[in-house]
Design an enzyme around this catalytic site. Structure first.
Site, PDB file in Angstrom:
ATOM      1  N   ARG A 146       0.856  -1.200   0.000  1.00  0.00           N
ATOM      2  CA  ARG A 146       0.000   0.000   0.000  1.00  0.00           C
ATOM      3  C   ARG A 146       0.886   1.242   0.000  1.00  0.00           C
ATOM      4  NH1 ARG A 146      -1.292   1.600   4.637  1.00  0.00           N
ATOM      5  NH2 ARG A 146      -2.095  -0.355   5.467  1.00  0.00           N
ATOM      6  N   TYR A 156     -16.679  16.610 -15.854  1.00  0.00           N
ATOM      7  CA  TYR A 156     -17.150  15.228 -15.806  1.00  0.00           C
ATOM      8  C   TYR A 156     -18.208  15.084 -14.699  1.00  0.00           C
ATOM      9  CZ  TYR A 156     -17.153  10.255 -14.709  1.00  0.00           C
ATOM     10  OH  TYR A 156     -17.545   8.973 -14.430  1.00  0.00           O
ATOM     11  N   ASP A 189      -7.391  19.100 -14.452  1.00  0.00           N
ATOM     12  CA  ASP A 189      -7.698  17.736 -14.875  1.00  0.00           C
ATOM     13  C   ASP A 189      -7.309  17.654 -16.353  1.00  0.00           C
ATOM     14  OD1 ASP A 189      -8.871  15.414 -15.854  1.00  0.00           O
ATOM     15  OD2 ASP A 189     -10.554  15.512 -14.457  1.00  0.00           O
ATOM     16  N   LYS A 209      -8.121   6.611 -19.307  1.00  0.00           N
ATOM     17  CA  LYS A 209      -8.455   7.100 -20.631  1.00  0.00           C
ATOM     18  C   LYS A 209      -7.257   6.998 -21.588  1.00  0.00           C
ATOM     19  CE  LYS A 209     -12.354   7.543 -18.763  1.00  0.00           C
ATOM     20  NZ  LYS A 209     -12.352   8.126 -17.485  1.00  0.00           N
TER      21      LYS A 209
HETATM   22  O1  P1T Z   1     -13.267   6.976 -14.162  1.00  0.00           O
HETATM   23  P1  P1T Z   1     -12.098   7.499 -13.372  1.00  0.00           P
HETATM   24  O2  P1T Z   1     -10.792   6.876 -13.714  1.00  0.00           O
HETATM   25  O3  P1T Z   1     -12.375   7.518 -11.892  1.00  0.00           O
HETATM   26  O4  P1T Z   1     -11.913   9.024 -13.825  1.00  0.00           O
HETATM   27  C1  P1T Z   1     -12.858  10.017 -13.556  1.00  0.00           C
HETATM   28  C2  P1T Z   1     -12.726  11.138 -14.549  1.00  0.00           C
HETATM   29  C3  P1T Z   1     -12.025  12.285 -14.185  1.00  0.00           C
HETATM   30  N1  P1T Z   1     -11.865  13.315 -15.041  1.00  0.00           N
HETATM   31  C4  P1T Z   1     -12.376  13.269 -16.275  1.00  0.00           C
HETATM   32  C5  P1T Z   1     -12.169  14.435 -17.190  1.00  0.00           C
HETATM   33  C6  P1T Z   1     -13.075  12.148 -16.725  1.00  0.00           C
HETATM   34  O5  P1T Z   1     -13.549  12.147 -17.975  1.00  0.00           O
HETATM   35  C7  P1T Z   1     -13.273  11.053 -15.834  1.00  0.00           C
HETATM   36  C8  P1T Z   1     -14.031   9.844 -16.228  1.00  0.00           C
HETATM   37  N2  P1T Z   1     -14.857  10.029 -17.358  1.00  0.00           N
HETATM   38  C9  P1T Z   1     -15.654   9.093 -17.937  1.00  0.00           C
HETATM   39  C10 P1T Z   1     -15.780   7.834 -17.471  1.00  0.00           C
HETATM   40  C11 P1T Z   1     -16.376   9.536 -19.145  1.00  0.00           C
HETATM   41  O6  P1T Z   1     -16.877   8.706 -19.919  1.00  0.00           O
HETATM   42  O7  P1T Z   1     -16.428  10.758 -19.350  1.00  0.00           O
END
Ligand code: P1T
Length: 382
Positions: A47, A99, A171, A196
């Site tokens: 961890r 998001y 972000d 992503k």
């Molecule tokens: O899904 P996660 O890895 O927890 O990430 C969240 C997140 C944070 N910031 C942005 C700009 C994002 O697009 C996302 C996650 N977005 C999607 C799952 C989507 O389809 O837009």
């Protein structure tokens, strides 16, 4: 300092000292033997730190030109860790287009814990400045925004944050570190949904924070270890592998997306296209100044602005798959109002342009002629 592609392939990933393995091994272990209490090789418990994760964290820091990289079990877990550095009463100003899950984390979790969020359209920096008061601690932005593809001027936001002695956080998920490096533009913190473009193959959920400041980095390491939202070594390996082609993939995403955006813009059944690479995009000049290229994400609305037409298009495509998420090699389409942004109340959503008829595309790296043909036949259905 090496250039991007070289860093993507080599940074943090030294050949294994024990065997010479060129690929970072998956250290699938929770713990590490100590010769005597406290006498170990730098790893005590996974961890706290794991060698596969450590390699990835060094790589991520290098890609964003930061001193420190921290990996988390999702993008939202990375944001959660950052938000835990604040105290009840602190205020955060956020872009109004973001998001849906980020909005939900802000308004449904951290609002109850005493943080206050103020959402604002950030097309003019004066709108942001007017919200700063004695309690403001951070400006949070996404750029390009999800899903409206607005571009926010990172330098202007960073300078404003410096002037008021508060943090600026970006972000950078939609750009990836290949297209934009917020720390170089003056931001304090970069956050990614690694899920992503960085991972790039739709097979991992992960997040990261990259930053330069020692004190804030120590706080975040403390939170990472104390709260424990860390990714496992197998996932870290997959992301390290994905990153080795990040620059090649991003080039193709961008090449395909500009062609798809131009096709949509000229299509008689399309009302509006949101893509920062189009010279008609209202923030195109800012995008040119802070991005190396314009990415693989496009949003659009069909003529007449009808939800039935949007649904018809996204259920008629054969190559674009209807799914949440983005940034993988395969093309996806989505309906923000009912999918990724359903957590935002309709009235709030529509204020930032996320109408029921909006369609979002994640343009993959297939052959662009096939992608255009697919959209063409889907648009014919309405
Ligand atoms: O899904 P996660 O890895 O927890 O990430 C969240 C997140 C944070 N910031 C942005 C700009 C994002 O697009 C996302 C996650 N977005 C999607 C799952 C989507 O389809 O837009």
């Amino acid at each position: 300092m090496s250039k991007f592609g070289t860093k993507a392939i080599h940074a943090g990933a030294e050949p294994d000292s024990a065997t010479g393995a060129i690929m970072t091994p998956i250290y699938q272990t929770s713990t590490y033997i100590q010769n005597a209490p406290g006498e170990h090789k730098g790893y005590e418990y996974s961890r706290t730190l794991n060698p596969t994760r450590h390699a990835l964290e060094k790589n991520l820091a290098a890609l964003e030109n930061g001193n420190y990289g921290l990996a988390f079990s999702s993008g939202l877990a990375a944001m959660d860790a950052l938000l835990k550095t604040f105290k009840p009463g602190d205020e955060i100003i956020s872009s109004n287009d973001l998001y849906g899950g980020s909005y939900r984390l802000f308004t449904k979790i951290f609002s109850d814990l005493g943080l206050k969020f103020r959402f604002v359209e950030m097309d003019e920096i004066s709108k942001v400045e007017s919200l700063i008061n004695a309690y403001t601690k951070m400006i949070w932005i996404e750029t390009p925004t999800n899903p409206m593809m607005n571009i926010i001027d990172i330098k202007a936001v960073s300078n404003l944050a410096i002037k008021h002695n508060i943090l600026s956080a970006v972000d950078n998920t939609f750009s990836s570190p290949y297209l934009q490096n917020p720390l170089d533009l003056g931001a304090d913190v970069v956050v990614h949904s690694i899920t992503k473009f960085i991972a790039g193959h739709s097979d991992v959920v992960m997040g990261a924070i990259v930053l330069n400041d020692d004190t804030l980095a120590n706080k975040l390491y403390f939170i990472q270890n104390s709260c424990g939202a860390v990714p496992g070594p197998q996932d870290c390996f997959l992301v390290l592998r994905g990153i080795k082609t990040l620059h090649v993939r991003m080039d193709r995403h961008c090449q395909n997306a500009i062609q798809v955006a131009s096709f949509l813009k000229n299509h008689p059944k399309v009302e509006s296209v949101f893509y920062p690479g189009l010279s008609s995009h209202p923030n195109h000049e800012v995008a040119v100044s802070q991005m190396n290229d314009f990415g693989g994400m496009i949003s659009f609305i069909t003529k007449g602005n009808r939800i039935e037409d949007a649904k018809k298009v996204i259920t008629s495509t054969k190559i674009f798959s209807l799914a949440e998420s983005l940034g993988g090699v395969e093309s996806l389409c989505g309906h923000p109002a009912t999918m990724t942004h359903a957590a935002i109340p309709k009235e709030e959503r529509e204020k930032s342009g996320v109408v029921d008829a909006l369609i979002r595309l994640s343009v993959g790296i297939e052959d662009v002629e096939d992608l255009i043909e697919d959209l063409s036949q889907a648009l014919e259905k309405i």
